[in-house]
Structure formats: C-alpha cells, structure tokens
Design an enzyme around this catalytic site. Structure first.
Site, PDB file in Angstrom:
ATOM      1  N   LEU A 258       0.888  -1.166   0.000  1.00 20.75           N
ATOM      2  CA  LEU A 258       0.000   0.000   0.000  1.00 20.75           C
ATOM      3  C   LEU A 258       0.924   1.213   0.000  1.00 20.75           C
ATOM      4  CD1 LEU A 258      -2.650  -0.867   2.789  1.00 20.75           C
ATOM      5  CD2 LEU A 258      -3.019  -0.925   0.335  1.00 20.75           C
ATOM      6  N   ASP A 259       0.484   2.312  -0.612  1.00 21.83           N
ATOM      7  CA  ASP A 259       1.283   3.545  -0.573  1.00 21.83           C
ATOM      8  C   ASP A 259       1.477   3.989   0.868  1.00 21.83           C
ATOM      9  OD1 ASP A 259       1.306   3.577  -3.283  1.00 21.83           O
ATOM     10  OD2 ASP A 259      -0.041   5.285  -3.538  1.00 21.83           O
ATOM     11  N   LYS A 260       2.542   4.725   1.087  1.00 20.37           N
ATOM     12  CA  LYS A 260       2.866   5.250   2.424  1.00 20.37           C
ATOM     13  C   LYS A 260       1.647   5.960   3.049  1.00 20.37           C
ATOM     14  CE  LYS A 260       5.622   9.026   4.278  1.00 20.37           C
ATOM     15  NZ  LYS A 260       6.478  10.146   3.891  1.00 20.37           N
TER      16      LYS A 260
ATOM     17  N   THR B 197      -1.549   5.579   2.275  1.00 23.04           N
ATOM     18  CA  THR B 197      -2.812   4.837   2.274  1.00 23.04           C
ATOM     19  C   THR B 197      -2.957   4.071   3.589  1.00 23.04           C
ATOM     20  OG1 THR B 197      -2.611   4.610  -0.113  1.00 23.04           O
ATOM     21  CG2 THR B 197      -4.231   3.221   0.940  1.00 23.04           C
TER      22      THR B 197
END
Length: 299
Positions: free
Chosen positions: A90-92, A94
């Site tokens: 997951l993105d930082k 998110t």
C-alpha cells in the site's frame, strides 16, 4: 502545548500525522502494529495499516513495515517465530487492510492470488468534485513519465489508446505506448457534499498509483490531499474549492497539511474459504467526512 482554538488543533493533528511514526523506536512501531492486528491464523496476519508509514525503506525513511516484520512476528507468536512476509503493498499515505504471511509459501500463494486478480479490494476515497457519471469503470492504461518543470520529477500518468481528431472531433485509435500497463478501476459515488464526494473504488488491476491517477486525470476528481496528482507540471499543494476550505476550517495556504484521503476499506481473500476483512477509516478521515457532511454509508 495543545492549542485552544479547534482550528489550530486540527491543523496540528494533520501536520503531525506523517511524522509521528517516523520518530518512534522500531520496537514501539512493532507494538503499534500488533495493537492494529485485526485477524490472524496459522498462515496470515492482517493489520490495519496506519497513515504515513511506508511499506519499504528508502532515502530519508527511518521506519517502515518491512523492517519490523521480525519483531512483530515475535510479539505475536514467540521468540522463535520466523519473520512475517509482505504479500502486497500500500502507498505510504494509504491506510487500511494489509495482509502479511507467516511463511514464504503462504506469501507466494497470496501474491499469486493478487497477481491473478482473485483478491477483491474495496477502497474509500474523499475526492474533489463529483464524478460524471456517478458510477462506472475507468479503463485507461497508465505509464510513468518524467515531468519537465523547474523541478524535474517522475509521475504516473494516463496513456490512452484513443484521442480526438482535431479536424472533425472524431475518436481515433492511436498506437499503444509499449511501456504502458493496462489499468481498470471500478468506482461509485456513496455521498456528495461541500464540493466533494465519497467514492467506493475497486481496482481490478494493480498498477502503481492507479486509483490516484484514474481519479485525478481520468475522472477529473483528484483525491483530497493528493498534492502529487492534483496538477501535472508542478509540485504544489492542492487547490481546494472555497466551500471545502470553509467546511474544513482551513486556509488555502495550509492546504499542504491535508493528508491523502485514501483508505483500503475491505479485502476479500479466497484462502480455502473466502476471508473477508474490513477496517474502519482512520480518525482524521472520519473527522473530514463529518466536517464535509459526507454521510458514511451503513454497511
């Protein structure tokens, strides 16, 4: 020193979000993740990923999930436990449902489920504007490009297979960009108010930054707090509608402190029987929904 003015307090909270987890000791971080464990069995551990915590390390990153997997495994099981394994990313920025595996074999099995699109993922996002139509599918390939501006940087962007012919306005097919990856995102609007909408999103493919790019450049509805994909050529804070700023009790000059409002709300994993995991949006996300008068749908 806690500011008395609620506006200042909210701003302080938003500003602290990204830094908090970068300043704690790895053992403390592992403990936080342990407390955020929503499910575990002999194969997997499911956590509710906090905001601002990268999955992998990199320049300037002190803490990331990958680094504390050995400590987390010991805290959850015992001192002899093998490190946990990452299955997806997951993105930082998110938040929400994230699956870790207890063994290499389990991790490979789950990675294959993600790769072959057998994992159902549902995200929630607060976006600027209102998508038209209010539900549908965005199917536009995505490619990484260098942005030529005073600060050169790389971004994901759309690489459509069609364009409008300037002479007669007809749609014509163009040659496919070899480096582009096919990307499909299903979306539907759950609520709209204060010049914003709450969307439910289902990425069918898993291209880097796919949801952010499809919403910003495909639908023209960038995610609230997505300062990277709200403009193409410049690195600047997102410009917010007057009404949104008023409801959020923010000034435009402070918009850069707004965090990305993208949350991995639900994940369905077909491991033997289907396992269904749901994580509530984080507190800042819930506060934003209240301030914007966007009603959370009752599940």
């Amino acid at each position: 020193q806690i500011p008395k003015d609620p506006r200042q307090r909210w701003l302080r909270e938003l500003t602290a979000l990204s830094q908090q987890l970068q300043q704690v000791h790895p053992n403390v971080l592992a403990k936080i993740l342990k407390e955020r464990t929503v499910y575990q069995n002999e194969e997997i551990v499911v956590i509710d990923k906090p905001y601002g915590l990268p999955v992998h390390g990199g320049p300037g990153i002190k803490n990331c999930i990958a680094d504390v997997l050995p400590i987390l495994a010991k805290m959850l099981e015992n001192m002899k436990a093998d490190p946990l394994h990452l299955c997806h990313r997951l993105d930082k920025e998110t938040t929400g449902v994230m699956v870790l595996a207890r063994s290499k074999e389990a991790a490979e099995k789950i990675r294959l489920l993600f790769k072959t699109r057998q994992v159902e993922k549902i995200y929630w996002a607060v976006v600027l504007g209102d998508p038209d139509p209010v539900e549908g599918v965005v199917e536009i390939p995505i490619v990484e490009k260098e942005v030529q501006s005073h600060q050169s940087h790389y971004k994901m962007t759309l690489a459509p297979n069609y364009r409008l012919c300037p002479e007669d306005g007809k749609v014509v097919k163009i040659r496919r960009n070899r480096n582009a990856e096919g990307a499909v995102t299903r979306y539907r609007r759950l609520a709209a108010a204060s010049a914003c909408s709450l969307l439910e999103l289902q990425p069918i493919t898993g291209v880097k930054h796919q949801i952010r790019v499809h919403l910003a450049y495909g639908l023209g509805c960038p995610i609230l707090g997505d300062h990277k994909y709200s403009h193409w050529s410049k690195l600047a804070p997102q410009k917010l509608p007057e009404l949104t700023l008023r409801r959020l009790k923010l000034e435009q000059s402070k918009a850069r402190h707004l965090p990305l409002h993208l949350h991995a709300h639900r994940l369905c994993l077909p491991l033997g029987q289907p396992l269904d995991f749901v994580c509530k949006p984080p507190l800042f996300f819930q506060k934003t929904l209240r301030k914007l008068e966007l009603d959370i749908p009752k599940d």
